[in-house]
Design a protein around this motif. Structure first.
Motif, PDB file in Angstrom:
ATOM      1  N   PHE A  23      -9.805   3.931   9.951  1.00 20.76           N
ATOM      2  CA  PHE A  23      -9.513   2.721  10.199  1.00 20.76           C
ATOM      3  C   PHE A  23     -10.787   2.067   8.862  1.00 20.76           C
ATOM      4  N   TRP A  24     -10.855   0.866   8.677  1.00 22.37           N
ATOM      5  CA  TRP A  24     -12.625   1.017   9.298  1.00 22.37           C
ATOM      6  C   TRP A  24     -12.179  -1.417   8.848  1.00 22.37           C
ATOM      7  N   SER A  25     -13.813  -1.244   9.194  1.00 23.35           N
ATOM      8  CA  SER A  25     -14.055  -3.063   9.230  1.00 23.35           C
ATOM      9  C   SER A  25     -15.042  -3.423   9.137  1.00 23.35           C
ATOM     10  N   ARG A  64      13.975  -9.660  -3.234  1.00 24.51           N
ATOM     11  CA  ARG A  64      13.678  -9.868  -1.121  1.00 24.51           C
ATOM     12  C   ARG A  64      15.035  -8.106  -1.316  1.00 24.51           C
ATOM     13  N   VAL A  65      14.643  -7.607  -0.121  1.00 25.65           N
ATOM     14  CA  VAL A  65      16.109  -6.935   0.465  1.00 25.65           C
ATOM     15  C   VAL A  65      16.805  -6.974   1.559  1.00 25.65           C
ATOM     16  N   VAL A  66      17.982  -7.863   1.391  1.00 22.31           N
ATOM     17  CA  VAL A  66      18.088  -8.425   2.567  1.00 22.31           C
ATOM     18  C   VAL A  66      19.167  -7.689   3.397  1.00 22.31           C
ATOM     19  N   GLU A  70      -1.627   0.295  12.154  1.00 25.71           N
ATOM     20  CA  GLU A  70      -1.502  -0.410  10.564  1.00 25.71           C
ATOM     21  C   GLU A  70      -3.193  -0.287   9.981  1.00 25.71           C
ATOM     22  N   SER A  71      -2.806   0.511   9.400  1.00 28.32           N
ATOM     23  CA  SER A  71      -4.349   1.372   8.567  1.00 28.32           C
ATOM     24  C   SER A  71      -4.086   1.813   6.591  1.00 28.32           C
ATOM     25  N   ILE A  72      -5.040   1.574   5.854  1.00 26.73           N
ATOM     26  CA  ILE A  72      -4.827   1.905   4.754  1.00 26.73           C
ATOM     27  C   ILE A  72      -4.483   3.744   5.225  1.00 26.73           C
ATOM     28  N   GLN A  73      -4.965   4.428   5.790  1.00 28.21           N
ATOM     29  CA  GLN A  73      -4.896   5.783   5.356  1.00 28.21           C
ATOM     30  C   GLN A  73      -3.536   6.306   6.428  1.00 28.21           C
ATOM     31  N   GLY A 113       9.952  -5.431  -4.402  1.00 23.02           N
ATOM     32  CA  GLY A 113       8.630  -6.379  -3.354  1.00 23.02           C
ATOM     33  C   GLY A 113       9.090  -7.494  -3.811  1.00 23.02           C
ATOM     34  N   ASP A 114       8.734  -8.492  -2.309  1.00 19.22           N
ATOM     35  CA  ASP A 114       9.162 -10.022  -1.852  1.00 19.22           C
ATOM     36  C   ASP A 114       7.754 -10.723  -2.468  1.00 19.22           C
ATOM     37  N   GLU A 115       6.769  -9.917  -2.862  1.00 19.30           N
ATOM     38  CA  GLU A 115       4.785 -10.667  -3.141  1.00 19.30           C
ATOM     39  C   GLU A 115       5.169 -11.007  -5.309  1.00 19.30           C
ATOM     40  N   PRO A 116       4.891 -11.608  -5.497  1.00 20.22           N
ATOM     41  CA  PRO A 116       4.670 -11.627  -7.408  1.00 20.22           C
ATOM     42  C   PRO A 116       4.009 -11.095  -7.721  1.00 20.22           C
ATOM     43  N   VAL A 169      -3.170 -14.784   7.806  1.00 22.22           N
ATOM     44  CA  VAL A 169      -3.853 -14.334   6.838  1.00 22.22           C
ATOM     45  C   VAL A 169      -2.632 -12.486   6.366  1.00 22.22           C
ATOM     46  N   ARG A 170      -2.169 -12.495   5.938  1.00 21.18           N
ATOM     47  CA  ARG A 170      -1.361 -11.613   5.694  1.00 21.18           C
ATOM     48  C   ARG A 170      -1.125 -10.608   3.975  1.00 21.18           C
ATOM     49  N   SER A 171      -1.039 -11.788   3.412  1.00 21.58           N
ATOM     50  CA  SER A 171      -0.921 -11.904   1.904  1.00 21.58           C
ATOM     51  C   SER A 171      -1.853 -13.048   0.933  1.00 21.58           C
ATOM     52  N   GLY A 176       4.189   3.445   6.241  1.00 14.96           N
ATOM     53  CA  GLY A 176       3.431   2.589   6.656  1.00 14.96           C
ATOM     54  C   GLY A 176       3.176   2.060   8.146  1.00 14.96           C
ATOM     55  N   ASP A 177       3.423   0.271   7.488  1.00 14.06           N
ATOM     56  CA  ASP A 177       2.735   0.181   9.478  1.00 14.06           C
ATOM     57  C   ASP A 177       3.961  -0.321  10.067  1.00 14.06           C
ATOM     58  N   VAL A 178       5.312  -0.556   9.115  1.00 12.01           N
ATOM     59  CA  VAL A 178       6.515  -0.398   9.664  1.00 12.01           C
ATOM     60  C   VAL A 178       7.233   0.950  10.697  1.00 12.01           C
ATOM     61  N   SER A 216      -9.093 -10.215   4.065  1.00 11.78           N
ATOM     62  CA  SER A 216     -10.639 -10.706   5.359  1.00 11.78           C
ATOM     63  C   SER A 216     -10.957 -10.491   5.043  1.00 11.78           C
ATOM     64  N   LYS A 217     -12.135 -10.058   3.827  1.00 11.57           N
ATOM     65  CA  LYS A 217     -13.292  -9.579   3.654  1.00 11.57           C
ATOM     66  C   LYS A 217     -13.539 -10.594   1.811  1.00 11.57           C
ATOM     67  N   GLU A 218     -14.075  -9.848   1.035  1.00  9.38           N
ATOM     68  CA  GLU A 218     -14.303 -10.534   0.113  1.00  9.38           C
ATOM     69  C   GLU A 218     -13.426 -11.221  -0.976  1.00  9.38           C
ATOM     70  N   GLN A 265       1.334  -1.779   0.708  1.00 13.05           N
ATOM     71  CA  GLN A 265       0.243  -0.193  -0.452  1.00 13.05           C
ATOM     72  C   GLN A 265       0.368   1.397  -0.315  1.00 13.05           C
ATOM     73  N   GLY A 266       1.744   1.132   1.025  1.00  8.95           N
ATOM     74  CA  GLY A 266       2.259   2.723   0.911  1.00  8.95           C
ATOM     75  C   GLY A 266       3.710   2.438  -0.352  1.00  8.95           C
ATOM     76  N   GLY A 267       4.296   1.545  -0.393  1.00  5.55           N
ATOM     77  CA  GLY A 267       5.360   1.462  -1.547  1.00  5.55           C
ATOM     78  C   GLY A 267       4.452   2.049  -2.674  1.00  5.55           C
TER      79      GLY A 267
HETATM   80  P1  FAD Z   1       2.131  -3.586   2.470  1.00  3.47           P
HETATM   81  O1  FAD Z   1       0.968  -2.771   2.541  1.00  3.47           O
HETATM   82  O2  FAD Z   1       2.201  -4.759   4.367  1.00  3.47           O
HETATM   83  O3  FAD Z   1       3.146  -3.995   1.511  1.00  3.47           O
HETATM   84  C1  FAD Z   1       4.585  -3.998   2.099  1.00  3.47           C
HETATM   85  C2  FAD Z   1       4.994  -5.491   0.608  1.00  3.47           C
HETATM   86  O4  FAD Z   1       6.833  -5.183   1.166  1.00  3.47           O
HETATM   87  C3  FAD Z   1       4.242  -6.392   1.297  1.00  3.47           C
HETATM   88  O5  FAD Z   1       4.016  -6.782  -0.018  1.00  3.47           O
HETATM   89  C4  FAD Z   1       6.025  -7.486   1.415  1.00  3.47           C
HETATM   90  O6  FAD Z   1       5.782  -8.721   0.590  1.00  3.47           O
HETATM   91  C5  FAD Z   1       6.820  -6.623   1.155  1.00  3.47           C
HETATM   92  N1  FAD Z   1       8.498  -6.694   1.830  1.00  3.47           N
HETATM   93  C6  FAD Z   1       8.171  -7.455   3.257  1.00  3.47           C
HETATM   94  N2  FAD Z   1       9.621  -7.098   3.501  1.00  3.47           N
HETATM   95  C7  FAD Z   1      10.208  -6.650   2.572  1.00  3.47           C
HETATM   96  C8  FAD Z   1      11.524  -6.752   1.856  1.00  3.47           C
HETATM   97  N3  FAD Z   1      13.258  -7.141   2.566  1.00  3.47           N
HETATM   98  N4  FAD Z   1      12.161  -7.034   0.647  1.00  3.47           N
HETATM   99  C9  FAD Z   1      10.772  -6.468  -0.406  1.00  3.47           C
HETATM  100  N5  FAD Z   1       9.747  -6.813  -0.332  1.00  3.47           N
HETATM  101  C10 FAD Z   1       9.136  -6.446   1.274  1.00  3.47           C
HETATM  102  N6  FAD Z   1      -6.662  -1.066   7.195  1.00  3.47           N
HETATM  103  C11 FAD Z   1      -7.495  -0.684   6.768  1.00  3.47           C
HETATM  104  O7  FAD Z   1      -7.507   0.321   7.108  1.00  3.47           O
HETATM  105  N7  FAD Z   1      -8.913  -0.990   6.897  1.00  3.47           N
HETATM  106  C12 FAD Z   1      -9.243  -2.490   7.276  1.00  3.47           C
HETATM  107  O8  FAD Z   1      -9.871  -3.061   7.021  1.00  3.47           O
HETATM  108  C13 FAD Z   1      -7.627  -3.256   7.131  1.00  3.47           C
HETATM  109  N8  FAD Z   1      -8.176  -4.851   6.366  1.00  3.47           N
HETATM  110  C14 FAD Z   1      -6.738  -5.835   6.822  1.00  3.47           C
HETATM  111  C15 FAD Z   1      -7.164  -6.623   6.465  1.00  3.47           C
HETATM  112  C16 FAD Z   1      -5.891  -7.981   6.494  1.00  3.47           C
HETATM  113  C17 FAD Z   1      -5.844  -9.076   5.775  1.00  3.47           C
HETATM  114  C18 FAD Z   1      -4.479  -7.419   6.419  1.00  3.47           C
HETATM  115  C19 FAD Z   1      -3.439  -7.952   6.601  1.00  3.47           C
HETATM  116  C20 FAD Z   1      -4.166  -6.049   6.409  1.00  3.47           C
HETATM  117  C21 FAD Z   1      -5.212  -4.905   7.208  1.00  3.47           C
HETATM  118  N9  FAD Z   1      -5.448  -3.584   7.456  1.00  3.47           N
HETATM  119  C22 FAD Z   1      -6.629  -2.672   7.021  1.00  3.47           C
HETATM  120  C23 FAD Z   1      -4.237  -2.789   6.871  1.00  3.47           C
HETATM  121  C24 FAD Z   1      -3.033  -1.790   5.974  1.00  3.47           C
HETATM  122  O9  FAD Z   1      -3.580  -3.148   4.711  1.00  3.47           O
HETATM  123  C25 FAD Z   1      -2.038  -1.929   6.139  1.00  3.47           C
HETATM  124  O10 FAD Z   1      -1.900  -1.536   7.425  1.00  3.47           O
HETATM  125  C26 FAD Z   1      -1.442  -0.985   4.557  1.00  3.47           C
HETATM  126  O11 FAD Z   1      -1.720  -2.854   3.832  1.00  3.47           O
HETATM  127  C27 FAD Z   1      -0.022  -0.957   5.618  1.00  3.47           C
HETATM  128  O12 FAD Z   1       0.419  -1.320   4.045  1.00  3.47           O
HETATM  129  P2  FAD Z   1       2.289  -0.884   4.581  1.00  3.47           P
HETATM  130  O13 FAD Z   1       2.484  -0.288   2.939  1.00  3.47           O
HETATM  131  O14 FAD Z   1       3.301  -0.371   5.434  1.00  3.47           O
HETATM  132  O15 FAD Z   1       2.601  -2.467   4.043  1.00  3.47           O
END
Ligand code: FAD
Length: 408
Positions: free
Chosen positions: A326-328, A82-84, A297-300, A36-39, A130-132, A279-281, A49-51, A14-16
């Motif tokens: 945030f929403w759920s 993946r960045v190591v 830990e939110s989209i906003q 990004g480490d996901e495909p 339930v993360r990816s 983002g989450d970090v 975790s929803k639709e 999301q953030g990237g």
């Molecule tokens: P992410 O979106 O998680 O992206 C990080 C990416 O970096 C991932 O693809 C990860 O695999 C990759 N990565 C990690 N380490 C490395 C590395 N070393 N090298 C390369 N790539 C790497 N938020 C809401 O506001 N409302 C909701 O209803 C809601 N529901 C959610 C439901 C679920 C199931 C989950 C898992 C999250 C939910 N969230 C919700 C939270 C929201 O999705 C996250 O807060 C948001 O995605 C965070 O964005 P981010 O960019 O920090 O991380």
């Protein structure tokens, strides 16, 4: 020859994705790549975790941008890598295939890894997080052969998964170690409401319940043994006990950590020169929480921090002060939260819990600081303005009056 980008974003989530898109919106003309480490190309996680779990939304509809966007905007996507290691002095990262990439600015947007159980059986077939997309595809692949599910953790993701799986006709049990669900994030009335809703939909919610281990039969999970000694039969176990921020390479490179993540300032800058985190970090002082350090830990939060960092890199002046939201979703219940309730000293309920249309308003020293709104869109919109006013209000009036009218 080592490749180089003016901006290298680590994490195609999301953030990237948002950081890269805003850089181009800001007419940043330098080279940009996302590793990004996901495909998959960046997609929205909330649907997982929803639709998407329910089979109601195809993956293509979860993509954050149409597939052509990235090439059109000259943003290189380096997926499945993946960045190591980060060398902040040399402005270089190393990937898991041994390749190195140099950068002018680094944006760390790696989210987190789901926390796992540490007891025996934690890695058996049938135990899921339930993360990816990969997590949920694996889980869905086993659903047809599943009738009993135990969800460990009564947070939003656990409750949403329980709601979907009960709707799909599974027998679902939710185990929560504390004495109420959502205890870390919501006030008691909201916890009790969702607990009652889960039960009304046939979910067996067990509070104050801890897990001893996962039981095994033929290499797969067959049940969950509780600390009490009881065993709950299960074909599937879903672990929703939070995340560990994915910051290790950055911390090893010398960035200052905080709250389990990495410390950033109001522009998203870490303690390392030219290195940002979002983002989450990102642990940051939040103006909506008396300047306390928080990691949201939110989209906003991911989107708004990404925008601030992208603008900063593009030479604009910005500061992260966005109102947290945030929403759920569970069944017909749409929860929307605004503000941060941490440190509240009083709550009132507006509307009707029985009619499933209400808001829980949190106060600190007479000022509304957050609202959790269930099927109450108007409260959510007007509550935002109430919080933003920074004024004190009589809680009894907030419980009764139209919020807009209180603002004068
Ligand atoms: P992410 O979106 O998680 O992206 C990080 C990416 O970096 C991932 O693809 C990860 O695999 C990759 N990565 C990690 N380490 C490395 C590395 N070393 N090298 C390369 N790539 C790497 N938020 C809401 O506001 N409302 C909701 O209803 C809601 N529901 C959610 C439901 C679920 C199931 C989950 C898992 C999250 C939910 N969230 C919700 C939270 C929201 O999705 C996250 O807060 C948001 O995605 C965070 O964005 P981010 O960019 O920090 O991380």
């Amino acid at each position: 020859m080592v490749e180089r980008y003016d901006v290298l974003i680590v994490g195609a989530g999301q953030g990237g994705a948002q950081a890269a898109a805003v850089l181009r919106q800001q007419e940043f003309a330098g080279t940009v790549a996302i590793v990004g480490d996901e495909p998959d190309a960046p997609y929205e996680r909330p649907a997982l975790s929803k639709e998407y779990l329910a089979g109601e939304k195809p993956f293509e509809k979860m993509l954050l941008r149409p597939p052509a966007f990235w090439a059109d905007k000259k943003i290189d996507l380096r997926l499945g890598r993946r960045v190591v290691e980060v060398d902040a002095g040399a402005h270089r990262v190393r990937l898991d295939d041994g390749a190195s990439i140099e950068w002018g600015k680094l944006v760390w947007a790696t989210g987190g890894a789901p926390r796992r159980l540490v007891c025996s059986g934690h890695d058996l077939r049938g135990v899921h997080t339930v993360r990816s997309r990969g997590d949920v595809d694996r889980l869905r692949g086993e659903l047809a052969a599943t009738s009993r599910v135990v969800v460990i953790g009564g947070g939003y993701i656990g409750l949403e998964a329980a709601a979907v799986l009960s709707k799909l006709g599974k027998h679902v049990t939710v185990l929560e170690a504390l004495d109420r669900v959502l205890a870390r994030v919501a006030g008691e009335p909201l916890s009790r409401f969702f607990e009652a809703e889960q039960r009304a939909h046939g979910v067996d919610v067990r509070l104050g319940t801890t897990v001893a281990c996962i039981e095994e039969r033929a290499g797969a999970a067959s049940g969950v043994r509780l600390a009490s000694g009881d065993v709950l039969a299960a074909d599937m176990v879903i672990v929703g006990i939070g995340i560990t921020p994915a910051v290790e390479p950055l911390i090893l490179a010398g960035a200052t950590g905080a709250e389990g993540g990495v410390l950033v300032d109001f522009q998203g800058k870490t303690s390392l020169p030219h290195v940002y985190a979002i983002g989450d970090v990102a642990s940051h002082e939040n103006v909506h929480c008396r300047g306390e350090l928080v990691r949201l830990e939110s989209i906003q939060n991911a989107n708004d921090q990404a925008a601030v960092v992208a603008k900063t890199i593009a030479g604009k002046t910005d500061r992260y002060e966005a109102m947290p939201t945030f929403w759920s979703n569970q069944w017909d219940l749409r929860l929307q939260t605004v503000g941060l309730s941490r440190g509240h000293d009083e709550t009132v309920v507006r509307g009707s819990i029985e009619q499933k249309k209400f808001s829980l308003v949190y106060f600190r020293e007479g000022k509304p600081i957050a609202l959790d709104c269930v099927n109450a869109m108007k409260d959510y919109v007007q509550g935002k303005a109430l919080i933003a006013s920074g004024r004190t209000f009589d809680p009894a009036a907030v419980a009764r009056a139209e919020l807009k009218s209180l603002l004068g």
